[in-house]
Scaffold this motif. Structure first.
Motif, PDB file in Angstrom:
ATOM      1  N   VAL A 199       0.823  -1.207   0.000  1.00 52.86           N
ATOM      2  CA  VAL A 199       0.000   0.000   0.000  1.00 52.86           C
ATOM      3  C   VAL A 199       0.861   1.263   0.000  1.00 52.86           C
ATOM      4  O   VAL A 199       0.433   2.319  -0.496  1.00 52.86           O
ATOM      5  CB  VAL A 199      -0.976   0.003   1.197  1.00 52.86           C
ATOM      6  CG1 VAL A 199      -0.243   0.166   2.513  1.00 52.86           C
ATOM      7  CG2 VAL A 199      -2.034   1.084   1.036  1.00 52.86           C
ATOM      8  N   LEU A 200       2.092   1.186   0.510  1.00 58.47           N
ATOM      9  CA  LEU A 200       2.956   2.367   0.574  1.00 58.47           C
ATOM     10  C   LEU A 200       3.939   2.444  -0.590  1.00 58.47           C
ATOM     11  O   LEU A 200       4.666   3.433  -0.718  1.00 58.47           O
ATOM     12  CB  LEU A 200       3.736   2.375   1.891  1.00 58.47           C
ATOM     13  CG  LEU A 200       2.888   2.486   3.167  1.00 58.47           C
ATOM     14  CD1 LEU A 200       3.771   2.360   4.404  1.00 58.47           C
ATOM     15  CD2 LEU A 200       2.118   3.802   3.198  1.00 58.47           C
ATOM     16  N   SER A 201       3.954   1.428  -1.448  1.00 61.79           N
ATOM     17  CA  SER A 201       4.926   1.399  -2.536  1.00 61.79           C
ATOM     18  C   SER A 201       4.716   2.533  -3.529  1.00 61.79           C
ATOM     19  O   SER A 201       5.682   3.052  -4.117  1.00 61.79           O
ATOM     20  CB  SER A 201       4.879   0.047  -3.257  1.00 61.79           C
ATOM     21  OG  SER A 201       3.609  -0.158  -3.856  1.00 61.79           O
ATOM     22  N   GLU A 202       3.478   2.951  -3.715  1.00 62.50           N
ATOM     23  CA  GLU A 202       3.225   4.029  -4.673  1.00 62.50           C
ATOM     24  C   GLU A 202       3.821   5.349  -4.195  1.00 62.50           C
ATOM     25  O   GLU A 202       4.243   6.178  -5.002  1.00 62.50           O
ATOM     26  CB  GLU A 202       1.727   4.185  -4.929  1.00 62.50           C
ATOM     27  CG  GLU A 202       1.429   5.038  -6.153  1.00 62.50           C
ATOM     28  CD  GLU A 202      -0.006   4.956  -6.621  1.00 62.50           C
ATOM     29  OE1 GLU A 202      -0.390   5.802  -7.439  1.00 62.50           O
ATOM     30  OE2 GLU A 202      -0.740   4.041  -6.172  1.00 62.50           O
ATOM     31  N   ALA A 203       3.854   5.543  -2.876  1.00 64.29           N
ATOM     32  CA  ALA A 203       4.512   6.737  -2.341  1.00 64.29           C
ATOM     33  C   ALA A 203       5.993   6.709  -2.695  1.00 64.29           C
ATOM     34  O   ALA A 203       6.576   7.724  -3.104  1.00 64.29           O
ATOM     35  CB  ALA A 203       4.319   6.814  -0.831  1.00 64.29           C
ATOM     36  N   ALA A 204       6.619   5.533  -2.546  1.00 68.46           N
ATOM     37  CA  ALA A 204       8.032   5.405  -2.893  1.00 68.46           C
ATOM     38  C   ALA A 204       8.247   5.617  -4.387  1.00 68.46           C
ATOM     39  O   ALA A 204       9.237   6.241  -4.803  1.00 68.46           O
ATOM     40  CB  ALA A 204       8.550   4.033  -2.467  1.00 68.46           C
ATOM     41  N   GLU A 205       7.338   5.115  -5.201  1.00 69.70           N
ATOM     42  CA  GLU A 205       7.462   5.300  -6.641  1.00 69.70           C
ATOM     43  C   GLU A 205       7.388   6.771  -7.028  1.00 69.70           C
ATOM     44  O   GLU A 205       7.905   7.173  -8.076  1.00 69.70           O
ATOM     45  CB  GLU A 205       6.367   4.510  -7.367  1.00 69.70           C
ATOM     46  CG  GLU A 205       6.571   2.995  -7.314  1.00 69.70           C
ATOM     47  CD  GLU A 205       5.399   2.238  -7.884  1.00 69.70           C
ATOM     48  OE1 GLU A 205       4.385   2.892  -8.225  1.00 69.70           O
ATOM     49  OE2 GLU A 205       5.483   1.003  -8.000  1.00 69.70           O
ATOM     50  N   ASN A 206       6.758   7.573  -6.179  1.00 65.13           N
ATOM     51  CA  ASN A 206       6.636   9.010  -6.430  1.00 65.13           C
ATOM     52  C   ASN A 206       7.716   9.819  -5.710  1.00 65.13           C
ATOM     53  O   ASN A 206       7.586  11.034  -5.562  1.00 65.13           O
ATOM     54  CB  ASN A 206       5.254   9.499  -6.019  1.00 65.13           C
ATOM     55  CG  ASN A 206       4.196   9.188  -7.051  1.00 65.13           C
ATOM     56  OD1 ASN A 206       3.922   9.970  -7.944  1.00 65.13           O
ATOM     57  ND2 ASN A 206       3.603   8.011  -6.947  1.00 65.13           N
ATOM     58  N   GLY A 207       8.773   9.149  -5.240  1.00 65.47           N
ATOM     59  CA  GLY A 207       9.925   9.850  -4.708  1.00 65.47           C
ATOM     60  C   GLY A 207      10.035   9.918  -3.204  1.00 65.47           C
ATOM     61  O   GLY A 207      11.027  10.430  -2.673  1.00 65.47           O
TER      62      GLY A 207
END
Length: 267
Positions: A108-116
């Motif tokens: 669920v938090l991977s998209e935050a990482a993908e956005n920097g």
């Protein structure tokens, strides 16, 4: 003149081996045994409760770990998710829900990482966030490249995150199906707060949520996501006592990230 014996307190004149004495001893023995059984039972139940946990879905976790756009590292005190390219300098320290294994939030938090965003998912003792007794330094030191911090958490992990709301480095507080147990938000009106809830969540205490939201200033907001349960804020399967989801886990995560990403990224 009364005899000395007349001033002596009454004593139990029952002979030591009498049925009355034996009955008393049996009663006390039964009481002691019963209390011992209750104590041992409580200890056993506590050990079972603490030692059990909710693991991450293996397939979804492997998908995050093999994502070429991310780096996934287990650094002992936390799991670190970062973009494979240059991070933005924004960071999130995230505390798991009670007994939920930290990798269960990688998806669920991977998209935050993908956005920097550099994401640090804390690994508290026994998977219980409230047992993390150290300062934020213990975790933040794992990401010296971050210069703007948010803290967050799911369920009990959110309660723990609130405890760090007064840290001068923390600019934002992100809560998944959680609330502050004290007046952290009210005491720090400049703190940006976003609290997300699922309308199918039957685990959370709604009265405490209402009390928490009464603290909100203009910098704090909440949103309820349709069809989402308590457990869908992570990736660890079903949770006892929870409601029935009306959306898939992938759909739930899209709804969640659609709310918290703009909050973290100031969009």
């Amino acid at each position: 003149m009364p005899s000395p014996a007349s001033n002596t307190p009454d004593r139990d004149a029952t002979p030591p081996g009498s049925p009355k004495k034996r009955s008393r001893r049996r009663l006390w023995t039964i009481i002691l045994i019963s209390v011992s059984i209750l104590i041992l039972g409580a200890l056993a139940a506590s050990i079972v409760w603490v030692s059990s946990s909710f693991p991450a879905d293996a397939q979804r976790l492997e998908s995050v770990q093999s994502d070429e756009d991310l780096t996934y590292e287990d650094l002992g005190k936390a799991i670190k998710l970062q973009p494979a390219q240059e991070p933005t300098g924004q960071g999130l320290v995230f505390f798991p829900g009670a007994k939920v294994e930290p990798p269960a939030y990688a998806s669920v938090l991977s998209e935050a990482a993908e956005n920097g965003v550099t994401v640090l998912i804390a690994k508290p003792p026994l998977n219980i966030a409230l047992l993390h007794l150290g300062s934020l330094d213990d975790i933040m030191d794992l990401a010296p490249e971050v210069d703007s911090w948010a803290v967050g958490g799911h369920s009990m992990g959110g309660v723990k995150a609130c405890e760090y709301a007064d840290d001068q480095r923390v600019a934002k507080l992100l809560l998944f199906a959680s609330y502050c147990a004290s007046t952290e938000v009210e005491d720090h009106p400049g703190l940006d707060v976003l609290a997300l809830y699922g309308d199918r969540d039957e685990v959370i205490n709604r009265q405490k949520v209402e009390g928490f939201e009464n603290q909100f200033s203009e910098n704090a907001s909440s949103a309820t996501l349709n069809g989402v349960t308590h457990a869908q804020f992570g990736d660890y399967g079903l949770q006892p006592g929870d409601g029935t989801a009306l959306v898939s886990l992938s759909e739930a995560h899209q709804l969640i990230s659609g709310r918290f990403l703009p909050f973290l990224l100031d969009r």
